[in-house]
Motif scaffolding. Structure first.
Motif, PDB file in Angstrom:
ATOM      1  N   TYR A 274      40.090  70.765  40.088  1.00 58.03           N
ATOM      2  CA  TYR A 274      41.453  70.607  40.610  1.00 58.03           C
ATOM      3  C   TYR A 274      41.675  69.145  41.001  1.00 58.03           C
ATOM      4  O   TYR A 274      42.690  68.536  40.655  1.00 58.03           O
ATOM      5  CB  TYR A 274      41.636  71.522  41.819  1.00 58.03           C
ATOM      6  N   ALA A 275      40.687  68.567  41.703  1.00 55.98           N
ATOM      7  CA  ALA A 275      40.786  67.166  42.110  1.00 55.98           C
ATOM      8  C   ALA A 275      40.855  66.244  40.896  1.00 55.98           C
ATOM      9  O   ALA A 275      41.642  65.284  40.871  1.00 55.98           O
ATOM     10  CB  ALA A 275      39.594  66.796  42.989  1.00 55.98           C
ATOM     11  N   ALA A 276      40.036  66.536  39.878  1.00 49.36           N
ATOM     12  CA  ALA A 276      40.029  65.714  38.665  1.00 49.36           C
ATOM     13  C   ALA A 276      41.369  65.794  37.942  1.00 49.36           C
ATOM     14  O   ALA A 276      41.894  64.777  37.456  1.00 49.36           O
ATOM     15  CB  ALA A 276      38.905  66.174  37.739  1.00 49.36           C
ATOM     16  N   THR A 277      41.918  66.998  37.855  1.00 47.72           N
ATOM     17  CA  THR A 277      43.184  67.192  37.146  1.00 47.72           C
ATOM     18  C   THR A 277      44.325  66.472  37.856  1.00 47.72           C
ATOM     19  O   THR A 277      45.139  65.785  37.221  1.00 47.72           O
ATOM     20  CB  THR A 277      43.501  68.687  37.018  1.00 47.72           C
ATOM     21  N   LEU A 278      44.385  66.603  39.181  1.00 47.99           N
ATOM     22  CA  LEU A 278      45.437  65.909  39.922  1.00 47.99           C
ATOM     23  C   LEU A 278      45.288  64.392  39.826  1.00 47.99           C
ATOM     24  O   LEU A 278      46.281  63.662  39.700  1.00 47.99           O
ATOM     25  CB  LEU A 278      45.423  66.338  41.386  1.00 47.99           C
ATOM     26  N   ALA A 279      44.050  63.909  39.876  1.00 47.78           N
ATOM     27  CA  ALA A 279      43.829  62.468  39.757  1.00 47.78           C
ATOM     28  C   ALA A 279      44.355  61.956  38.420  1.00 47.78           C
ATOM     29  O   ALA A 279      44.978  60.884  38.350  1.00 47.78           O
ATOM     30  CB  ALA A 279      42.348  62.149  39.905  1.00 47.78           C
ATOM     31  N   LEU A 280      44.108  62.718  37.368  1.00 50.16           N
ATOM     32  CA  LEU A 280      44.577  62.324  36.036  1.00 50.16           C
ATOM     33  C   LEU A 280      46.105  62.378  35.954  1.00 50.16           C
ATOM     34  O   LEU A 280      46.750  61.442  35.463  1.00 50.16           O
ATOM     35  CB  LEU A 280      43.959  63.237  34.981  1.00 50.16           C
ATOM     36  N   LEU A 281      46.685  63.453  36.450  1.00 48.18           N
ATOM     37  CA  LEU A 281      48.143  63.608  36.392  1.00 48.18           C
ATOM     38  C   LEU A 281      48.853  62.516  37.187  1.00 48.18           C
ATOM     39  O   LEU A 281      49.867  61.957  36.742  1.00 48.18           O
ATOM     40  CB  LEU A 281      48.536  64.986  36.923  1.00 48.18           C
ATOM     41  N   GLU A 282      48.323  62.200  38.360  1.00 53.24           N
ATOM     42  CA  GLU A 282      48.944  61.153  39.170  1.00 53.24           C
ATOM     43  C   GLU A 282      48.806  59.785  38.506  1.00 53.24           C
ATOM     44  O   GLU A 282      49.697  58.933  38.628  1.00 53.24           O
ATOM     45  CB  GLU A 282      48.327  61.159  40.566  1.00 53.24           C
ATOM     46  N   ALA A 283      47.698  59.579  37.788  1.00 58.30           N
ATOM     47  CA  ALA A 283      47.531  58.323  37.049  1.00 58.30           C
ATOM     48  C   ALA A 283      48.542  58.225  35.918  1.00 58.30           C
ATOM     49  O   ALA A 283      49.110  57.148  35.657  1.00 58.30           O
ATOM     50  CB  ALA A 283      46.105  58.226  36.502  1.00 58.30           C
ATOM     51  N   ILE A 284      48.770  59.339  35.237  1.00 57.85           N
ATOM     52  CA  ILE A 284      49.780  59.368  34.174  1.00 57.85           C
ATOM     53  C   ILE A 284      51.159  59.048  34.751  1.00 57.85           C
ATOM     54  O   ILE A 284      51.937  58.277  34.177  1.00 57.85           O
ATOM     55  CB  ILE A 284      49.780  60.743  33.477  1.00 57.85           C
ATOM     56  N   GLN A 285      51.448  59.635  35.904  1.00 52.34           N
ATOM     57  CA  GLN A 285      52.747  59.398  36.540  1.00 52.34           C
ATOM     58  C   GLN A 285      52.913  57.932  36.934  1.00 52.34           C
ATOM     59  O   GLN A 285      53.968  57.331  36.712  1.00 52.34           O
ATOM     60  CB  GLN A 285      52.900  60.292  37.762  1.00 52.34           C
ATOM     61  N   ARG A 286      51.861  57.330  37.516  1.00 54.57           N
ATOM     62  CA  ARG A 286      51.953  55.923  37.916  1.00 54.57           C
ATOM     63  C   ARG A 286      52.141  55.018  36.706  1.00 54.57           C
ATOM     64  O   ARG A 286      52.914  54.050  36.744  1.00 54.57           O
ATOM     65  CB  ARG A 286      50.701  55.508  38.703  1.00 54.57           C
ATOM     66  N   ALA A 287      51.426  55.327  35.620  1.00 51.06           N
ATOM     67  CA  ALA A 287      51.585  54.530  34.397  1.00 51.06           C
ATOM     68  C   ALA A 287      53.007  54.644  33.861  1.00 51.06           C
ATOM     69  O   ALA A 287      53.614  53.652  33.440  1.00 51.06           O
ATOM     70  CB  ALA A 287      50.570  54.970  33.348  1.00 51.06           C
ATOM     71  N   SER A 288      53.553  55.848  33.893  1.00 51.59           N
ATOM     72  CA  SER A 288      54.917  56.070  33.410  1.00 51.59           C
ATOM     73  C   SER A 288      55.925  55.333  34.284  1.00 51.59           C
ATOM     74  O   SER A 288      56.846  54.678  33.781  1.00 51.59           O
ATOM     75  CB  SER A 288      55.222  57.569  33.406  1.00 51.59           C
ATOM     76  N   ASP A 289      55.739  55.435  35.602  1.00 48.31           N
ATOM     77  CA  ASP A 289      56.667  54.770  36.522  1.00 48.31           C
ATOM     78  C   ASP A 289      56.649  53.252  36.340  1.00 48.31           C
ATOM     79  O   ASP A 289      57.656  52.572  36.581  1.00 48.31           O
ATOM     80  CB  ASP A 289      56.308  55.108  37.973  1.00 48.31           C
ATOM     81  N   ALA A 290      55.478  52.730  35.925  1.00 46.36           N
ATOM     82  CA  ALA A 290      55.359  51.285  35.701  1.00 46.36           C
ATOM     83  C   ALA A 290      55.895  50.860  34.343  1.00 46.36           C
ATOM     84  O   ALA A 290      55.898  49.666  34.014  1.00 46.36           O
ATOM     85  CB  ALA A 290      53.897  50.860  35.834  1.00 46.36           C
ATOM     86  N   GLY A 291      56.319  51.827  33.553  1.00 50.92           N
ATOM     87  CA  GLY A 291      56.930  51.514  32.267  1.00 50.92           C
ATOM     88  C   GLY A 291      55.967  51.415  31.103  1.00 50.92           C
ATOM     89  O   GLY A 291      56.342  50.945  30.033  1.00 50.92           O
ATOM     90  N   GLU A 292      54.715  51.839  31.287  1.00 53.31           N
ATOM     91  CA  GLU A 292      53.751  51.773  30.192  1.00 53.31           C
ATOM     92  C   GLU A 292      52.906  53.043  30.153  1.00 53.31           C
ATOM     93  O   GLU A 292      51.800  53.094  30.701  1.00 53.31           O
ATOM     94  CB  GLU A 292      52.817  50.562  30.322  1.00 53.31           C
ATOM     95  N   LEU A 293      53.427  54.074  29.515  1.00 53.00           N
ATOM     96  CA  LEU A 293      52.674  55.313  29.369  1.00 53.00           C
ATOM     97  C   LEU A 293      51.839  55.220  28.097  1.00 53.00           C
ATOM     98  O   LEU A 293      52.278  55.554  26.996  1.00 53.00           O
ATOM     99  CB  LEU A 293      53.603  56.525  29.316  1.00 53.00           C
ATOM    100  N   SER A 294      50.627  54.712  28.253  1.00 52.11           N
ATOM    101  CA  SER A 294      49.682  54.597  27.143  1.00 52.11           C
ATOM    102  C   SER A 294      48.328  55.061  27.646  1.00 52.11           C
ATOM    103  O   SER A 294      48.075  55.158  28.852  1.00 52.11           O
ATOM    104  CB  SER A 294      49.582  53.142  26.662  1.00 52.11           C
TER     105      SER A 294
END
Length: 340
Positions: A274-294
């Motif tokens: 659960y912790a690993a999944t949330l860490a990954l999802l939040e990282a995806i969100q931060r990357a998207s918010d910064a304008g670079e979802l890669s």
């Protein structure tokens, strides 16, 4: 990526269900619609490679949770590194996984380098055992942890009465138990990944009148396979685990209640996923918010993880190698139908 059917399904399904809950929680909190893709590996490195190839080829996948076993991680790390696809395992503990230069691998559990001495110290100093028999199942996880614990036990002044390797397909251990009984071993340490094997050894120890203490590791943390399946033979046995029992954590009360209502009872194996999944999802969100979802941006954001309230009772962050910070191992004993 995990072992969802097969002999390790009890722990694989627990991991999968915790990942599902994390995705549902994230989607509800953010309004996103992340899809969880399941890759069954059966704890087999060759199958894990095939699953990894499939995930890497899907451009809509920005990160992977898993695989579950160290042997699978070893087989897939070079592939994920080449594809710049980050992976976060909630259960792979072999120390070398974070020291061989693959910067796309992270984990939310501590390593065998911590678990081995924890187990050895407990067996020697808490149980008063001076002679230990060690078994491994020939996987990189099991061999590595058996090696770590053996060295640490000898460092306490204890002796290794014997060492034997089995395979994950073995179902009859009567001859091995006879050999163990011919030694002066006061305990058996078996860091296996198939909990039913631990139950079978315990039953055959009981049949042969063995008084040695059974001690397993994370893979034996299955109520159904290790406790119920042993029909009482594992009563009093011990297991070490890479996570606490979050039923006892006030900070996790809400997520415990929601998981139990949706999926039923659970042990210590699932919450790190659960912790690993949330860490990954939040990282995806931060990357998207910064304008670079890669994939590259997501990997960089995973390294910046700093969850103030982790499901396991404390902040979640990684060191420069991808290892989780401030983690610890826990010792449980089988008492009745529970790990205490």
């Amino acid at each position: 990526m995990g072992p969802f059917p097969g002999p390790a399904a009890s722990i694989g399904q627990e991991q999968l269900n915790w990942a599902k809950l994390a995705v549902a929680d994230f989607n509800e909190a953010t309004g996103w619609n992340v899809e969880l893709v399941e890759g069954d590996t059966q704890l087999d490195p060759a199958i894990a490679v095939t699953v990894a190839e499939s995930l890497i080829s899907d451009a809509d996948i920005y990160g992977v949770v898993g695989p579950a076993g160290s042997q699978e991680v070893e087989a897939t790390q070079p592939m994920f590194q080449e594809a710049s696809l980050v992976q976060i395992s909630g259960s792979a503990t072999r120390p070398s996984l974070t020291t061989t230069g693959f910067d796309t691998f992270f984990r939310t559990v501590p390593t065998d380098a911590a678990q081995g001495p924890t187990v050895a110290d407990f067996i020697a100093n808490e149980l008063g055992v001076t002679s230990l028999y060690v078994i491994d199942d020939q996987t990189s996880y099991s061999v590595g942890l058996a090696d770590e614990a053996s060295a640490a036990f000898e460092a306490t002044g204890g002796t290794i009465a014997g060492r034997e390797s089995v395979t994950q397909d073995d179902v009859d251990f009567s001859s091995l138990v006879t050999v163990i009984n011919s030694t002066d071993a006061g305990a058996i340490f078996f860091p296996g990944q198939i909990a039913s094997q631990g139950a079978q050894i315990a039953k055959q120890m009981q049949e042969q009148g063995s008084t040695a203490v059974m001690f397993g590791a994370d893979g034996f943390q299955s109520v159904d396979d290790f406790i119920v399946g042993a029909a009482g033979a594992t009563e009093g046995a011990y297991v070490s685990a890479f996570a606490p029992d979050i039923h006892e954590l006030e900070s996790s009360a809400d997520v415990v209640a929601r998981f139990t209502e949706e999926y039923g009872e659970f042990g210590t194996f699932g919450p790190p996923t659960y912790a690993a999944t949330l860490a990954l999802l939040e990282a995806i969100q931060r990357a998207s918010d910064a304008g670079e979802l890669s994939r590259e941006a997501v990997r960089a954001e995973v390294a910046n993880t700093n969850q103030e309230l982790s499901v396991m009772g404390g902040p979640l962050a990684f060191d420069e190698n991808g290892d989780v910070l401030n983690a610890a191992f826990y010792i449980f004993q089988v008492q009745g139908d529970a790990f205490v």
